[in-house]
Design a protein around this motif. Structure first.
Motif, PDB file in Angstrom:
ATOM      1  N   GLU A  78      -0.658   9.994  -8.169  1.00 41.76           N
ATOM      2  CA  GLU A  78      -0.296   8.800  -7.566  1.00 41.76           C
ATOM      3  C   GLU A  78      -1.334   7.995  -7.248  1.00 41.76           C
ATOM      4  O   GLU A  78      -1.210   6.687  -6.920  1.00 41.76           O
ATOM      5  N   PRO A 125      -2.652   7.563  -3.839  1.00 45.27           N
ATOM      6  CA  PRO A 125      -2.204   6.770  -2.726  1.00 45.27           C
ATOM      7  C   PRO A 125      -3.195   6.078  -2.001  1.00 45.27           C
ATOM      8  O   PRO A 125      -4.510   6.466  -2.071  1.00 45.27           O
ATOM      9  N   ASP A 126      -3.110   5.243  -1.215  1.00 44.39           N
ATOM     10  CA  ASP A 126      -4.038   4.372  -0.468  1.00 44.39           C
ATOM     11  C   ASP A 126      -4.465   5.225   0.662  1.00 44.39           C
ATOM     12  O   ASP A 126      -5.642   4.933   1.490  1.00 44.39           O
ATOM     13  N   LYS A 134       0.949  -1.129   0.059  1.00 45.01           N
ATOM     14  CA  LYS A 134       0.018   0.082  -0.062  1.00 45.01           C
ATOM     15  C   LYS A 134       0.935   1.296  -0.024  1.00 45.01           C
ATOM     16  O   LYS A 134       1.990   1.128   0.409  1.00 45.01           O
ATOM     17  N   THR A 135       0.288   2.390  -0.722  1.00 40.84           N
ATOM     18  CA  THR A 135       1.203   3.557  -0.653  1.00 40.84           C
ATOM     19  C   THR A 135       0.337   4.627  -0.109  1.00 40.84           C
ATOM     20  O   THR A 135      -0.569   4.899   0.281  1.00 40.84           O
ATOM     21  N   LYS A 177       7.513   2.179   6.980  1.00 43.36           N
ATOM     22  CA  LYS A 177       8.208   1.356   5.955  1.00 43.36           C
ATOM     23  C   LYS A 177       8.535   0.081   6.847  1.00 43.36           C
ATOM     24  O   LYS A 177       8.618  -0.899   6.348  1.00 43.36           O
ATOM     25  N   GLU A 206       7.960   8.170   7.960  1.00 41.37           N
ATOM     26  CA  GLU A 206       8.369   7.379   6.791  1.00 41.37           C
ATOM     27  C   GLU A 206       9.054   6.135   7.611  1.00 41.37           C
ATOM     28  O   GLU A 206       8.670   5.008   6.822  1.00 41.37           O
ATOM     29  N   LEU A 231       0.896   8.699   1.262  1.00 41.12           N
ATOM     30  CA  LEU A 231       1.621  10.106   1.066  1.00 41.12           C
ATOM     31  C   LEU A 231       1.370  10.610   2.517  1.00 41.12           C
ATOM     32  O   LEU A 231       0.438  10.642   3.081  1.00 41.12           O
ATOM     33  N   LEU A 247       5.071  -0.663   4.113  1.00 45.00           N
ATOM     34  CA  LEU A 247       4.379   0.369   3.302  1.00 45.00           C
ATOM     35  C   LEU A 247       5.212   1.113   2.271  1.00 45.00           C
ATOM     36  O   LEU A 247       6.494   1.289   2.769  1.00 45.00           O
ATOM     37  N   LYS A 248       4.850   1.291   1.329  1.00 42.28           N
ATOM     38  CA  LYS A 248       5.687   2.385   0.422  1.00 42.28           C
ATOM     39  C   LYS A 248       5.246   3.782   0.641  1.00 42.28           C
ATOM     40  O   LYS A 248       3.885   4.060   1.049  1.00 42.28           O
ATOM     41  N   VAL A 249       6.062   4.720   0.993  1.00 45.24           N
ATOM     42  CA  VAL A 249       5.837   5.966   1.668  1.00 45.24           C
ATOM     43  C   VAL A 249       6.309   6.887   0.613  1.00 45.24           C
ATOM     44  O   VAL A 249       7.649   7.151  -0.031  1.00 45.24           O
ATOM     45  N   ILE A 250       5.401   7.973   0.464  1.00 46.40           N
ATOM     46  CA  ILE A 250       5.882   9.078  -0.226  1.00 46.40           C
ATOM     47  C   ILE A 250       5.660  10.359   0.392  1.00 46.40           C
ATOM     48  O   ILE A 250       4.728  10.508   1.239  1.00 46.40           O
TER      49      ILE A 250
END
Length: 121
Positions: free
Chosen positions: A45, A47-48, A3-4, A23, A19, A6, A27-30
């Motif tokens: 993007e 995000p989720d 899952k992403t 992580k 972040e 933001l 999770l993917k973190v922006i």
């Protein structure tokens, strides 16, 4: 596929800490320091989940949340406030803006994860 998330905050230290924690959960973190750019990034993007500070220079977190909720593409993304303010009026303003959860700084990571995890299901 992870899952992403933001994360938007004008404080680089907070961004780094959030972040790093997310992580560890796979999770993917922006991260973004500019809420105006974050709005466009979220639209691109998808995000989720979006976690946003409230008090930021220029566009505040309440405005970012309202803008994301008013955008057809991003209106269904869960939005979480991240702030040092625990004033009832700020909490109510955040929820009326469209946020679904509220995380206080300094962050208690166990409590934060308990709020975030159900939003990522």
């Amino acid at each position: 596929m992870p899952k992403t998330i933001l994360v938007v905050d004008d404080d680089p230290f907070i961004l780094f800490a959030v972040e790093k924690f997310l992580k560890t959960k796979g999770l993917k973190v922006i991260t973004m320091t500019d809420p105006e750019k974050a709005f466009f990034l979220a639209d691109k993007e998808m995000p989720d989940l979006v976690i946003s500070d409230v008090a930021m220079p220029g566009v505040d977190g309440f405005t970012l949340i309202r803008n994301l909720k008013q955008n057809k593409a991003t209106k269904d993304i869960p939005l979480v406030m991240l702030t040092a303010s625990d004033k009832i009026s700020d909490v109510e303003k955040g929820f009326s803006s469209g946020a679904v959860a509220y995380i206080l700084k300094p962050v208690n990571w166990d409590r934060a994860w308990a709020k975030l995890q159900p939003l990522l299901q």
